[in-house]
Motif scaffolding. Sequence first.
Motif, PDB file in Angstrom:
ATOM      1  N   THR A 163       0.855  -1.185   0.000  1.00 22.83           N
ATOM      2  CA  THR A 163       0.000   0.000   0.000  1.00 22.83           C
ATOM      3  C   THR A 163       0.886   1.228   0.000  1.00 22.83           C
ATOM      4  N   LEU A 164       0.344   2.346  -0.466  1.00 25.31           N
ATOM      5  CA  LEU A 164       1.042   3.623  -0.463  1.00 25.31           C
ATOM      6  C   LEU A 164       0.448   4.501   0.630  1.00 25.31           C
ATOM      7  N   GLY A 165       1.307   4.963   1.527  1.00 29.00           N
ATOM      8  CA  GLY A 165       0.833   5.775   2.641  1.00 29.00           C
ATOM      9  C   GLY A 165       1.930   6.690   3.133  1.00 29.00           C
ATOM     10  N   GLY A 166       1.877   7.020   4.416  1.00 30.98           N
ATOM     11  CA  GLY A 166       2.840   7.945   4.967  1.00 30.98           C
ATOM     12  C   GLY A 166       2.564   9.372   4.507  1.00 30.98           C
ATOM     13  N   PRO A 167       3.463  10.303   4.848  1.00 33.22           N
ATOM     14  CA  PRO A 167       3.293  11.691   4.418  1.00 33.22           C
ATOM     15  C   PRO A 167       3.147  11.793   2.900  1.00 33.22           C
ATOM     16  N   GLU A 168       2.075  12.422   2.456  1.00 30.40           N
ATOM     17  CA  GLU A 168       1.774  12.612   1.029  1.00 30.40           C
ATOM     18  C   GLU A 168       1.598  11.295   0.279  1.00 30.40           C
ATOM     19  N   ARG A 169       1.427  10.199   1.015  1.00 31.63           N
ATOM     20  CA  ARG A 169       1.260   8.857   0.424  1.00 31.63           C
ATOM     21  C   ARG A 169       2.438   8.498  -0.494  1.00 31.63           C
ATOM     22  N   ARG A 170       3.632   8.882  -0.101  1.00 34.32           N
ATOM     23  CA  ARG A 170       4.833   8.603  -0.902  1.00 34.32           C
ATOM     24  C   ARG A 170       5.691   7.482  -0.304  1.00 34.32           C
ATOM     25  N   THR A 171       5.143   6.743   0.646  1.00 36.80           N
ATOM     26  CA  THR A 171       5.847   5.593   1.208  1.00 36.80           C
ATOM     27  C   THR A 171       5.169   4.322   0.732  1.00 36.80           C
ATOM     28  N   LEU A 172       5.957   3.445   0.119  1.00 37.60           N
ATOM     29  CA  LEU A 172       5.449   2.141  -0.293  1.00 37.60           C
ATOM     30  C   LEU A 172       5.695   1.158   0.848  1.00 37.60           C
ATOM     31  N   PHE A 173       4.609   0.672   1.458  1.00 33.98           N
ATOM     32  CA  PHE A 173       4.696  -0.347   2.491  1.00 33.98           C
ATOM     33  C   PHE A 173       4.559  -1.715   1.826  1.00 33.98           C
ATOM     34  N   MET A 174       5.538  -2.588   2.057  1.00 37.50           N
ATOM     35  CA  MET A 174       5.611  -3.880   1.385  1.00 37.50           C
ATOM     36  C   MET A 174       5.522  -5.010   2.408  1.00 37.50           C
ATOM     37  N   VAL A 175       4.507  -5.843   2.274  1.00 39.72           N
ATOM     38  CA  VAL A 175       4.316  -6.990   3.153  1.00 39.72           C
ATOM     39  C   VAL A 175       4.967  -8.213   2.513  1.00 39.72           C
ATOM     40  N   THR A 176       5.809  -8.897   3.283  1.00 39.13           N
ATOM     41  CA  THR A 176       6.439 -10.121   2.794  1.00 39.13           C
ATOM     42  C   THR A 176       6.242 -11.230   3.815  1.00 39.13           C
ATOM     43  N   GLY A 177       6.452 -12.450   3.375  1.00 41.73           N
ATOM     44  CA  GLY A 177       6.308 -13.614   4.247  1.00 41.73           C
ATOM     45  C   GLY A 177       6.396 -14.881   3.431  1.00 41.73           C
ATOM     46  N   ARG A 178       5.829 -15.951   3.972  1.00 42.57           N
ATOM     47  CA  ARG A 178       5.813 -17.231   3.264  1.00 42.57           C
ATOM     48  C   ARG A 178       4.437 -17.853   3.410  1.00 42.57           C
TER      49      ARG A 178
END
Length: 283
Positions: free
Chosen positions: A240-255
């Motif tokens: 998802t894109l969020g953070g200030p001004e939505r300029r942070t890409l949050f990446m979920v990883t796992g198995r």
Amino acid sequence: MQSGIHIETVVDGLAFAEAPRWHDDMLWFSDFYTRKVTRLRMGGEPETVCEVAGQPSGLGWLPDGRMLVVSMTDRRLLRLDNDGLNTVADLSAVLPHHCNDMVVDHRGRAYIGNFGFDLLNRAAAQSTVLMMVDTDGSVRQVADDLLFPNGCVITPDHATLIVAETFGKRLTAFDIADDGTLSGRRVWAALGDASPDGICLDAEAAVWVASPPTSEFLRVREGGAILDRIVVPDQAIACTLGGPERRTLFMVTGRVSREQRALAERTGRIQAMRVQVPGAGLP
């Protein structure tokens, strides 16, 4: 991961995280096997919002601010009220297997995907449907013949829904009518070897795609051109894109694994990196 890209870990030790969302200046996400919905203010500690016995997945919010959450294994849409979780709609009679991700539009209508078959027991892939839960709790089928409809986004003009077909290896788009029904089905992007899971949209109308089997996050333009590629050590689950001004890409990883192993190994994590193009649309 590629050199020259600054990526930081936001939270780790998760069993299997999904459905990251940026809402109310916080990062929200579900963890299937701990059965928790969690929110995290940047620089703060994770806070449990609620526990969902049927395993939480997709998250969204109504216009009045109340949260909706998909309960996977019992195939229900729940709403978090002051007195706790209440059922908005029971989809168990109309869906063949677990519910999955979801997007909630600006009017509070929820578009919900589902597995369509028994994934963890390696059943043969079968096509399935996309359901819409209207604001009055009524349930309608709005699309069929989808191969594992997963993450969804809605464009800022509320006119287009894009759904990730994980086993179709494509993003599929629909026009959204005033009553929420879908039409004008088309392949938005064929993804080759990539299998899309969670997705998010940016202000240049490109879609960031998490692809578990290829362990990468892709930024894709309509038509399939790949603009950016982030390779990760584990499976790429959602973003998802969020953070200030939505300029942070949050990446979920796992198995992807069974519950007992996922709880023992705790390989899930969420990482973040700064991007040039901000997020847009929903979720």
